[in-house]
Design a protein around this motif. Structure first.
Motif, PDB file in Angstrom:
ATOM      1  N   GLU A   1       3.270   7.012  12.154  1.00 20.40           N
ATOM      2  CA  GLU A   1       3.437   7.348  13.562  1.00 20.40           C
ATOM      3  C   GLU A   1       4.127   6.218  14.306  1.00 20.40           C
ATOM      4  N   PHE A   2       3.850   4.985  13.873  1.00 20.61           N
ATOM      5  CA  PHE A   2       4.461   3.829  14.512  1.00 20.61           C
ATOM      6  C   PHE A   2       5.933   3.690  14.151  1.00 20.61           C
ATOM      7  N   GLY A   3       6.363   4.329  13.057  1.00 21.16           N
ATOM      8  CA  GLY A   3       7.760   4.275  12.662  1.00 21.16           C
ATOM      9  C   GLY A   3       8.062   3.259  11.584  1.00 21.16           C
ATOM     10  N   ARG A   4       7.058   2.523  11.134  1.00 22.45           N
ATOM     11  CA  ARG A   4       7.284   1.517  10.078  1.00 22.45           C
ATOM     12  C   ARG A   4       7.626   2.211   8.760  1.00 22.45           C
ATOM     13  N   ILE A   5       7.036   3.375   8.519  1.00 22.85           N
ATOM     14  CA  ILE A   5       7.254   4.098   7.266  1.00 22.85           C
ATOM     15  C   ILE A   5       7.855   5.462   7.597  1.00 22.85           C
ATOM     16  N   LYS A   6       8.910   5.834   6.889  1.00 19.83           N
ATOM     17  CA  LYS A   6       9.506   7.161   6.995  1.00 19.83           C
ATOM     18  C   LYS A   6       8.993   8.001   5.825  1.00 19.83           C
ATOM     19  N   LEU A   7       8.268   9.044   6.144  1.00 23.54           N
ATOM     20  CA  LEU A   7       7.671   9.872   5.091  1.00 23.54           C
ATOM     21  C   LEU A   7       8.729  10.818   4.544  1.00 23.54           C
TER      22      LEU A   7
ATOM     23  N   ARG B   1       0.819  -1.204   0.000  1.00 22.70           N
ATOM     24  CA  ARG B   1       0.000   0.000   0.000  1.00 22.70           C
ATOM     25  C   ARG B   1       0.863   1.269   0.000  1.00 22.70           C
ATOM     26  N   TRP B   2       2.068   1.210   0.601  1.00 22.71           N
ATOM     27  CA  TRP B   2       2.969   2.361   0.589  1.00 22.71           C
ATOM     28  C   TRP B   2       3.466   2.614  -0.838  1.00 22.71           C
ATOM     29  N   SER B   3       3.795   1.537  -1.564  1.00 26.82           N
ATOM     30  CA  SER B   3       4.203   1.711  -2.969  1.00 26.82           C
ATOM     31  C   SER B   3       3.066   2.286  -3.802  1.00 26.82           C
ATOM     32  N   GLU B   4       1.866   1.821  -3.544  1.00 27.06           N
ATOM     33  CA  GLU B   4       0.705   2.369  -4.262  1.00 27.06           C
ATOM     34  C   GLU B   4       0.530   3.857  -3.958  1.00 27.06           C
TER      35      GLU B   4
ATOM     36  N   HIS C   1      -8.634   9.522  -2.855  1.00 26.85           N
ATOM     37  CA  HIS C   1      -8.113   8.174  -2.614  1.00 26.85           C
ATOM     38  C   HIS C   1      -6.696   8.222  -2.053  1.00 26.85           C
ATOM     39  N   VAL C   2      -5.874   9.139  -2.561  1.00 26.71           N
ATOM     40  CA  VAL C   2      -4.513   9.294  -2.022  1.00 26.71           C
ATOM     41  C   VAL C   2      -4.577   9.736  -0.564  1.00 26.71           C
ATOM     42  N   GLU C   3      -5.449  10.683  -0.258  1.00 26.75           N
ATOM     43  CA  GLU C   3      -5.586  11.124   1.130  1.00 26.75           C
ATOM     44  C   GLU C   3      -6.102  10.001   2.012  1.00 26.75           C
ATOM     45  N   HIS C   4      -7.030   9.204   1.464  1.00 24.36           N
ATOM     46  CA  HIS C   4      -7.522   8.060   2.232  1.00 24.36           C
ATOM     47  C   HIS C   4      -6.402   7.055   2.479  1.00 24.36           C
ATOM     48  N   LEU C   5      -5.584   6.808   1.465  1.00 20.16           N
ATOM     49  CA  LEU C   5      -4.437   5.919   1.660  1.00 20.16           C
ATOM     50  C   LEU C   5      -3.501   6.458   2.735  1.00 20.16           C
ATOM     51  N   TYR C   6      -3.282   7.783   2.701  1.00 16.15           N
ATOM     52  CA  TYR C   6      -2.388   8.377   3.694  1.00 16.15           C
ATOM     53  C   TYR C   6      -2.955   8.207   5.106  1.00 16.15           C
ATOM     54  N   LYS C   7      -4.265   8.396   5.231  1.00 20.84           N
ATOM     55  CA  LYS C   7      -4.873   8.223   6.550  1.00 20.84           C
ATOM     56  C   LYS C   7      -4.701   6.791   7.034  1.00 20.84           C
ATOM     57  N   LEU C   8      -4.833   5.831   6.106  1.00 18.83           N
ATOM     58  CA  LEU C   8      -4.624   4.442   6.504  1.00 18.83           C
ATOM     59  C   LEU C   8      -3.169   4.179   6.856  1.00 18.83           C
ATOM     60  N   LEU C   9      -2.249   4.835   6.134  1.00 18.92           N
ATOM     61  CA  LEU C   9      -0.815   4.624   6.380  1.00 18.92           C
ATOM     62  C   LEU C   9      -0.289   5.493   7.506  1.00 18.92           C
ATOM     63  N   GLU C  10      -1.061   6.488   7.917  1.00 21.35           N
ATOM     64  CA  GLU C  10      -0.557   7.443   8.905  1.00 21.35           C
ATOM     65  C   GLU C  10      -0.243   6.769  10.228  1.00 21.35           C
TER      66      GLU C  10
ATOM     67  N   GLN D   1       2.878   6.032  -3.029  1.00 18.12           N
ATOM     68  CA  GLN D   1       3.924   6.812  -3.671  1.00 18.12           C
ATOM     69  C   GLN D   1       3.653   6.971  -5.165  1.00 18.12           C
ATOM     70  N   SER D   2       3.229   5.893  -5.817  1.00 14.35           N
ATOM     71  CA  SER D   2       2.972   5.963  -7.256  1.00 14.35           C
ATOM     72  C   SER D   2       1.841   6.927  -7.565  1.00 14.35           C
ATOM     73  N   ARG D   3       0.748   6.784  -6.866  1.00 20.39           N
ATOM     74  CA  ARG D   3      -0.402   7.661  -7.117  1.00 20.39           C
ATOM     75  C   ARG D   3      -0.069   9.107  -6.773  1.00 20.39           C
ATOM     76  N   PHE D   4       0.662   9.305  -5.681  1.00 22.00           N
ATOM     77  CA  PHE D   4       1.006  10.659  -5.259  1.00 22.00           C
ATOM     78  C   PHE D   4       1.875  11.337  -6.317  1.00 22.00           C
ATOM     79  N   SER D   5       2.926  10.643  -6.762  1.00 25.17           N
ATOM     80  CA  SER D   5       3.836  11.242  -7.743  1.00 25.17           C
ATOM     81  C   SER D   5       3.114  11.549  -9.052  1.00 25.17           C
ATOM     82  N   SER D   6       2.268  10.621  -9.482  1.00 28.13           N
ATOM     83  CA  SER D   6       1.536  10.843 -10.732  1.00 28.13           C
ATOM     84  C   SER D   6       0.619  12.050 -10.626  1.00 28.13           C
ATOM     85  N   LEU D   7      -0.120  12.135  -9.518  1.00 22.86           N
ATOM     86  CA  LEU D   7      -1.060  13.243  -9.357  1.00 22.86           C
ATOM     87  C   LEU D   7      -0.323  14.567  -9.162  1.00 22.86           C
ATOM     88  N   LEU D   8       0.826  14.528  -8.448  1.00 23.64           N
ATOM     89  CA  LEU D   8       1.592  15.757  -8.242  1.00 23.64           C
ATOM     90  C   LEU D   8       2.138  16.277  -9.576  1.00 23.64           C
TER      91      LEU D   8
END
Length: 1490
Positions: free
Chosen positions: A345-351, A274-277, A332-341, A279-286
């Motif tokens: 916070e837990f430290g599994r993902i470095k933003l 889901r993190w790869s998804e 959808h990207v914001e929803h993904l971020y909320k799920l990944l947030e 990043q891909s969607r975010f970069s494309s939309l940006l």
């Protein structure tokens, strides 16, 4: 007594504990203590983890929860609910606080089993741990949700399921419980690795020790926010404490990300995907946003309307189609971020920098802003283009109309020209002048529209301007023609004769519109004001001479000046700001016109020297008059302009302040002062701000009044307007000031009202809570504990002091209620039932046409109607009636609602005091009753011994205290509701009975000593019997503890001797038991006669001990004797069973191979059937053996319950019996299995024999036919017939190939079955030899599977030989056919050469011969190839190796089966070819004859 003796032997069994069981109990207690220690430490850390939020901390779980405060704080933190608590330090307060916590848990449906408030207050360790565990279960573990779980799982099972899912996929890890599965630390590390794989190396975990793994897991979990509840040494044990592990694992569950119940989330194994998804969607939309932001930033729009429209439509499509789809993608990207947030916070993902949704939102905002800017620029551009198109179209239409009018005018002028030339008068001069005027108006309109298009840079403006210029030139030309024609034809007389009239006509002809005024109030002189003087050149052109035109020009200017002067003298100044501003604007236009007239005056002066003498005097006089009037007009216009500017400035400032004051007035009047609006603090803040603003406005008002005074002193022409504005401003200022007084009063009254209501509610709530607390706390009954009641009595006195102190609060409320104003009448929702008196809080005056009312501050008025919230219908003290703003009045006290509320509070206070008094009296009466009852029980419980041990003074003191307690109780219970008069009288009787009991004891003291000597004699007899019993018990224990005799040497004799000795001992115990029974009967008689004797208890105790001891020893002896007899029988049955087992095992181990004969196999099956029948007959022996084992086991169990003897020989005998039974079962299984296997082997062998016999017979017959058939024919027809026979034989070989394969299959089945059977025989024989310990060397017999295998190999060899022979025959026939064919072809060629004249007839035959030759070569090549393959196959099949012959034959068979179709096809084709070739031969012969 004998019956009691027997009952005691059956029911009161005493367990004798030896050192083993004592050690076991000590180990169990140690484990229990260790478990409690770990739980206490874990629970303490868990409680501190939550108490830190309330700034509390505990060190000892048992002690620090006793007062209830920490317990209440823990529940408040966990639930988010504020709970009441007692602030005292006495035991009652502690009990009450703990009870509050327990009641709260019960309200939350938490089950509390046998946990009371005093258990926690007293620091009971077991129940304190149980309470904290219950809280953990409810508030932490019960909230666990696992995706895909079953709803019927418990919280513990859910947590275990979550743990299992988390460690799934890790090799070697299984989580089956919360104890041993976690002790090595690997599950903890796997759980953390699942969520943070970057922190743990699982390969290192596999190499580390348990302690290191646990330390690593706990440290990493603590860094992730999990409180360290456990230590490594607490878990690194074989079975850690389950509750502690559950608590810690649930803490990990709480701290780690999870999928919410009924909600959406990301599991741990889905994070990377889901993190790869994301990043891909975010970069494309940006990237898309930035590209389109740059595109939207381009504001260079095309000027062409079509291109601009297309650009606008493209923008609208982008806005309505692409933007919504991209917004959904962004959502959808914001929803993904909320799920990944949660994982961030837990430290599994470095933003990384720039990947936050805010960055995307920022770019999106830029895009939206650029879109808005683009639309803001594009939409007006499009609208402007639309307007310009409309204006251009209008120009085209107006130009068309003008062209039509000019054409009509030309035709009309041409008609008048024709009339003038013929000497007739012109008729259309006026009509033509009007038409030209209309055309000029249209051209002026076109010029204005062109100016707009030119200013807007319309792309086709030049074409339109050219068309308008053509119309203008045409109009000028037509006007010049009209001037020429109508001047000759008295054009001036047709329009009027006077100069002024002519001037007016020319003005109209010049296109100046009439009838519109610039001054709204002076419409009558508007036409003269808007008229502009004609130019000198025009007047000269209209006159007969230049002097006449110049003189007419001076008169034109003078008339305009006089008209303007009259207009200004009669103009108004304005009464309000719009009219003043309008007059100022209009006069500015007039003043500009006056200034512009200076140019005309100078032009007139410049021509003064050129005037002829005839006009000189008149011209100069008129010029002087014009100059005088013009300067007068100029001065008057400047003065009026200055006056209007000063008036406009004053009026605009006053209007601004009046608007501000009106807004403040509206705010204050419309404010809701009813009881529905309790927000007085915000209103006070607004009022304070208003006062500050008024203070600042005070200077502005003063400045405006000074300005008004100055203007009035200067006699400003608009003085009435100035005075009116000054008075209105002063009046409005004073009214707003009065409203401020009203607001302050209302703030004071309403604040007092709401404060009173709040205090009253708090008071009532406090009293009700206090009433409930007193009722719950001090309610008691006769079952209440005395210590608790004493504490409650002391606490109640403190409660009374607090109640007395609170009396002043209630009295204050009652007093304040009389001063609270009424707010309900201020609401329109509460209509009045009758007229209500009100009081004015400010001065108010209203003077209108129909209404005149004056009210002074403090006057009493009457409120008739409150249907409008902001205005009331009021009657003044003088009787006048009017609608007055409600803010001017207050509804004075008394407020019945406030009075009733205070009254309820006072009544409730009295009820609380009455309740306290009644409960206090009840507690005192119960305390007195307890003390009295205690003394009554003390005196009633006196015995002769206690009375004899007391001194007379002590005895009398107790009796006096009893009488005093009775007097106190009677006094305290008079007003008590717990004791009725009948109960008090009953207590008096109990006191009298206690006193009488004391007197009776004193009388019985004398007869006691006589009975003591009798009891001592009985004690002596009992001691002698006990001594003999001890000796018998010691002998019995020595025999029991002695090792059992060995069965190898004289075991039978020893066991018989043991049984005889034990029977002797049993007889002695029977005699001793009879003696004890005799003594017991005599003692019972003594007990009945002298039950009150002091020696009876000791004698009764000694007798009971002797009877119990006798029952125990006698029962032990009986059980031991029964055990000896049972073991003896068991050994006999065991030996018989073992003998039978050895016999059958020997029989079964003799068989070692399977014969290759079906009859022999059937004989073996029959023999096994007979053995099976015999074994069935012996089955009863083994069933009896099992019964003897059970009886011996039961006897040993009874003995072990009475004595610590473990009976190891019984365990050995039981093990031997079990082994024997297992061996017997194995024998039965062996027989059944062997019979079934032999049946399968025999069936396979029969099938093999049948197939083998058929194939051998067929091979022999076929081989014989092949050997007898010698292919020596020379005729091609005969060879073809032989080839057909061989073809049929090949087909037959193919059919028998299938039978050969089936025969091979049956041989394989038989060999496999035989090998399995023989392996089973070998295995069982090895087992029997190891069991009997007598290995016998046997010669290995050849297996029947080898025989069958060799038989099939021979069959395969003979079959291959047959195939080879057939192949040789086919080759020989083929070679013979080829030679014959060659001879025939040679003959054919020679025949053709001999007869060349027939070549033409045989040309077709030669071609046919060539085709036959080619086909022949192909057939020969194919047959040669197949022959070569057959030779190679023969070489492989006939090799010298015999070890792999079966495999080789099988390979040959498979290759023959694979190529059999090719061989058959080659033979058939060759046969067809030969037949066709024979036919061609006949054709050639026929041709030869022809």
């Amino acid at each position: 007594m004998e019956a009691r003796f027997r009952d005691s032997s059956d029911s009161d069994t005493v367990f004798v504990e030896d050192s083993y069981y004592q050690g076991l109990l000590r180990a169990t207690d140690h484990r229990k203590d260790e478990r409690d220690r770990v739980q206490k430490k874990t629970f303490t850390k868990w409680v501190n983890k939550h108490l830190i939020k309330a700034q509390r901390h505990i060190t000892d779980l048992y002690e620090d929860l006793r007062d209830g405060h920490n317990l209440i704080s823990l529940l408040e933190v966990l639930s988010g609910v504020t709970l009441p608590r007692e602030k005292g330090r006495m035991r009652f307060h502690r009990l009450q606080n703990v009870q509050i916590a327990l009641d709260f848990l019960k309200q939350r449906q938490v089950k509390l089993v046998n946990i009371r408030n005093d258990d926690i207050t007293d620091g009971n360790p077991k129940l304190t741990l149980g309470l904290i565990w219950t809280i953990i279960l409810h508030f932490q573990i019960s909230e666990i949700y696992v995706c895909g779980e079953s709803s019927d799982l418990t919280a513990k099972e859910k947590l275990l399921l979550w743990s299992q899912q988390a460690v799934e996929g890790y090799p070697g890890l299984r989580c089956t419980n919360f104890t041993s599965s976690w002790s090595d630390g690997r599950v903890f590390n796997a759980l953390l690795h699942r969520y943070r794989p970057d922190l743990i190396d699982m390969e290192a975990v596999a190499r580390q020790s348990n302690h290191d793994n646990l330390e690593q897991a706990f440290e990493i979990a603590e860094s992730l926010g999990v409180t360290r509840l456990l230590d490594a040494e607490d878990v690194d044990v074989p079975s850690p404490d389950e509750k502690s592990v559950i608590t810690y694992v649930s803490s990990i569950y709480d701290a780690f990300p999870k999928i919410p119940e009924g909600g959406e989330g990301i599991a741990a194994h889905e994070v990377d995907q889901r993190w790869s998804e994301y990043q891909s969607r975010f970069s494309s939309l940006l990237q898309w946003s930035r590209q389109h932001t740059a595109l939207m930033a381009n504001k260079n729009f095309p000027q062409n309307p079509a291109e601009l429209k297309a650009l606008y439509n493209e923008y609208v499509h982008f806005k309505e189609t692409e933007i919504p789809s991209k917004e959904q993608e962004k959502a959808h990207v914001e929803h993904l971020y909320k799920l990944l947030e949660v994982w961030m916070e837990f430290g599994r993902i470095k933003l990384p920098q720039g990947l936050h949704p805010n960055d995307l939102e920022e770019e999106w905002g830029k895009l939206i802003l650029e879109m808005l800017e683009r639309e803001k620029a594009l939409r007006p551009a499009v609208e402007r283009v639309d307007l310009l198109l409309q204006r251009a179209n209008r120009i085209q239409n107006v130009a068309l109309d003008c062209e039509e009018k000019l054409t009509l005018a030309k035709n009309t002028l041409q008609a008048d020209v024709s009339r003038a030339e013929s000497g007739e008068p012109v008729q259309c001069e006026t009509e033509l002048a009007r038409s030209l005027q209309d055309c000029e108006s249209l051209i002026q309109q076109l010029q204005q529209d062109l100016k707009v298009l030119r200013d807007e840079k319309y792309f086709q403006v030049e074409q339109l301007a050219f068309r308008v210029s053509c119309l203008q030139e045409e109009l000028v030309s037509l006007r010049l023609q009209c001037s020429s024609v109508y001047r000759k034809g008295s054009f001036s007389q047709a329009l009027g004769g006077g100069g002024t009239e002519r001037g007016g006509l020319r003005a109209t002809d010049a296109g100046l519109p009439l009838g519109q005024t610039l001054l709204g109030a002076v419409g009558a002189v508007g036409a003269a004001l808007l008229r502009r003087p004609m130019a000198r050149s025009q007047l000269v052109a209209m006159s007969s001479s230049e002097d006449e035109g110049s003189l007419r020009f001076i008169y034109e200017l003078l008339g305009w000046v006089e008209e303007t002067q009259d207009l200004l003298e009669g103009a108004e100044w304005g009464a309000d700001l719009p009219s003043v501003e309008n007059n100022l604007q209009e006069h500015s236009s007039i003043n500009t016109a006056v200034e512009e007239l200076m140019g005309g005056l100078q032009e007139a002066r410049s021509y003064e020297a050129k005037v002829s003498p005839n006009f000189k005097s008149n011209y100069c006089e008129t010029l002087r008059k014009l100059e005088h009037q013009y300067f007068k007009l100029q001065e008057h216009s400047s003065w009026r302009l200055q006056s209007l500017e000063s008036l406009q400035e004053f009026v605009s400032r006053c209007t601004e302040e009046l608007i501000w004051l009106n807004e403040r007035e509206e705010e204050e009047i419309s404010f809701d002062w009813s009881d529905a609006n309790a927000n007085m603090s915000s209103k006070k803040e607004l009022h304070d701000e208003l006062k500050l603003e008024l203070a600042e406005k005070q200077k502005v008002m003063r400045a405006l009044q000074e300005t008004a005074s100055r203007l009035c002193q200067e006699n400003h022409p608009a003085k009435p307007t100035v005075e009116a504005y000054s008075a209105a401003l002063q009046t409005q200022w004073q009214w707003v000031d009065q409203l401020g007084v009203c607001v302050e009063q209302h703030l004071k009254d309403n604040s007092a009202y709401f404060q009173f209501m709040s205090d009253a509610r708090d008071c009532e709530s406090y009293l009700r809570q206090l009433q409930e607390t007193i009722r719950r706390q001090y309610t008691c009954d006769k079952n209440s504990r005395l210590s608790k009641l004493e504490d409650l009595l002391q606490d109640s006195m403190e409660e009374k002091e607090q109640l007395i102190e609170y009396r002043s609060t209630v009295a204050s409320l009652v007093g304040r209620a009389k001063t609270v104003v009424q707010l309900r009448p201020r609401s329109a929702e509460n209509p009045l039932d009758a007229a209500t008196p009100i009081r004015a809080v400010c001065d108010y005056k209203q003077i209108e046409t129909n209404v005149q009312i004056t009210i002074s501050r403090g006057e009493e008025c009457v409120l008739e109607d409150n249907s409008q919230r902001t205005k009331w219908k009021v009657i003044s003290p003088t009787g006048n009636e009017a609608m007055v703003p409600s803010v001017c009045f207050t509804v004075p006290p008394p407020n019945q609602e406030a009075v009733d509320t205070a009254g309820r509070a006072e009544q409730l206070y009295q009820k609380v005091m009455s309740l306290w008094h009644q409960l206090h009296v009840n507690m005192k009466s119960v305390v007195s009753w307890n003390y009295l009852l205690k003394d009554v029980r003390t005196v009633s419980g006196w015995t002769l011994d206690s009375v004899r041990s007391q001194s007379p003074s002590e005895r009398q003191h107790v009796l006096d205290q009893l009488q005093s307690q009775l007097a106190d109780f009677l006094s305290d219970s008079k007003e008590s509701s717990l004791f009725t008069p009948a109960e008090r009288r009953e207590l008096e009787r109990e006191v009298e009975q206690a006193q009488q009991h004391c007197q009776d004891l004193l009388l019985n003291m004398e007869s006691v000593e006589k009975d003591e000597s009798v009891s001592r004699a009985y004690l002596s007899e009992l001691q002698n019997i006990t001594l003999q019993l001890d000796q018998a018990e010691q002998r019995l224990l020595r025999r029991i503890e002695a090792p059992p005799p060995s069965r190898l040497s004289g075991g039978d004799i020893d066991s018989t001797l043991q049984i005889a000795e034990q029977e002797t001992l049993q007889s002695e115990l029977d005699a001793l038991r009879s003696s004890l029974g005799d003594v017991s009967r005599r003692c019972v008689g003594f007990f009945q006669e002298k039950s009150a004797s002091p020696g009876v208890p000791a004698l009764r105790s000694e007798l009971g001990q002797a009877v119990d001891r006798m029952d125990k020893v006698h029962h032990l002896s009986s059980v031991y004797l029964e055990k000896l007899k049972t073991v003896e029988v068991l050994l006999r049955r065991l030996e018989e069973a073992e003998s039978q087992v050895r016999k059958y095992e020997s029989r079964l181990s003799e068989e070692d191979m399977v014969p290759a004969d079906t009859a022999a196999i059937q004989n073996l099956r029959d023999q096994l059937g007979r053995w099976q029948a015999e074994a069935t007959e012996h089955e009863e022996l083994f069933q009896d053996l099992q019964g003897q084992v059970d009886r011996a086991k039961e006897a040993g169990s009874q003995l072990s319950r009475l004595h610590s003897d473990r009976s190891p020989e019984l365990e050995r005998y039981q093990e031997r019996a079990n082994q024997t039974a297992e061996r017997w079962s194995s024998i039965r299984r062996q027989i059944e299995t062997r019979r079934a296997d032999l049946e399968s082997v025999g069936s396979s062998l029969r099938q093999y024999r049948d197939g083998h016999s058929d194939l051998i017979r067929w091979i022999e017959e076929t081989t014989e036919r092949q050997e007898s058939a010698q292919p020596g024919q020379t005729d091609s027809r005969a060879l073809s017939e032989q080839l057909a026979q061989q073809t049929a034989l090949v087909a037959e070989i193919e059919q028998n190939q299938t039978k050969l394969d089936e025969c091979q299959t049956h041989s394989k089945q038989f060999c496999t079955s035989v090998k399995d059977y023989e392996l089973q025989l070998m295995t069982y024989r090895a087992f029997v030899e190891s069991t009997h310990k007598s290995p016998v060397k046997r010669r290995r017999m050849p297996s029947s599977s080898d025989t069958i295998t060799q038989e099939f190999m021979d069959l395969r060899t003979r079959y291959t030989a047959l195939v080879t022979l057939t192949t040789q025959h086919v080759r020989y026939i083929s070679d013979a056919l080829r030679r014959l064919e060659e001879e025939e072809v040679t003959f054919l060629f020679s025949f053709i050469n001999a007869r060349p004249t027939r070549l033409n007839n045989s040309f077709h035959f030669s071609s046919l011969q060539k085709e036959v030759e080619e086909e022949k070569q192909a057939r020969v090549g194919r047959v040669s190839e197949l022959l070569g393959w057959v030779k190679g196959l023969q070489g492989r099949a006939g090799g010298p190796s015999t070890e792999s012959s079966l495999a080789a034959q099988q390979a040959v068979s498979e290759q023959l089966a694979a190529r059999k179709d090719q061989v058959s096809e080659a033979i058939r084709n060759t046969q067809v070819f030969l037949l066709s070739k024979q036919a061609s031969k006949y054709v050639s012969i026929h041709l030869t004859h022809n």
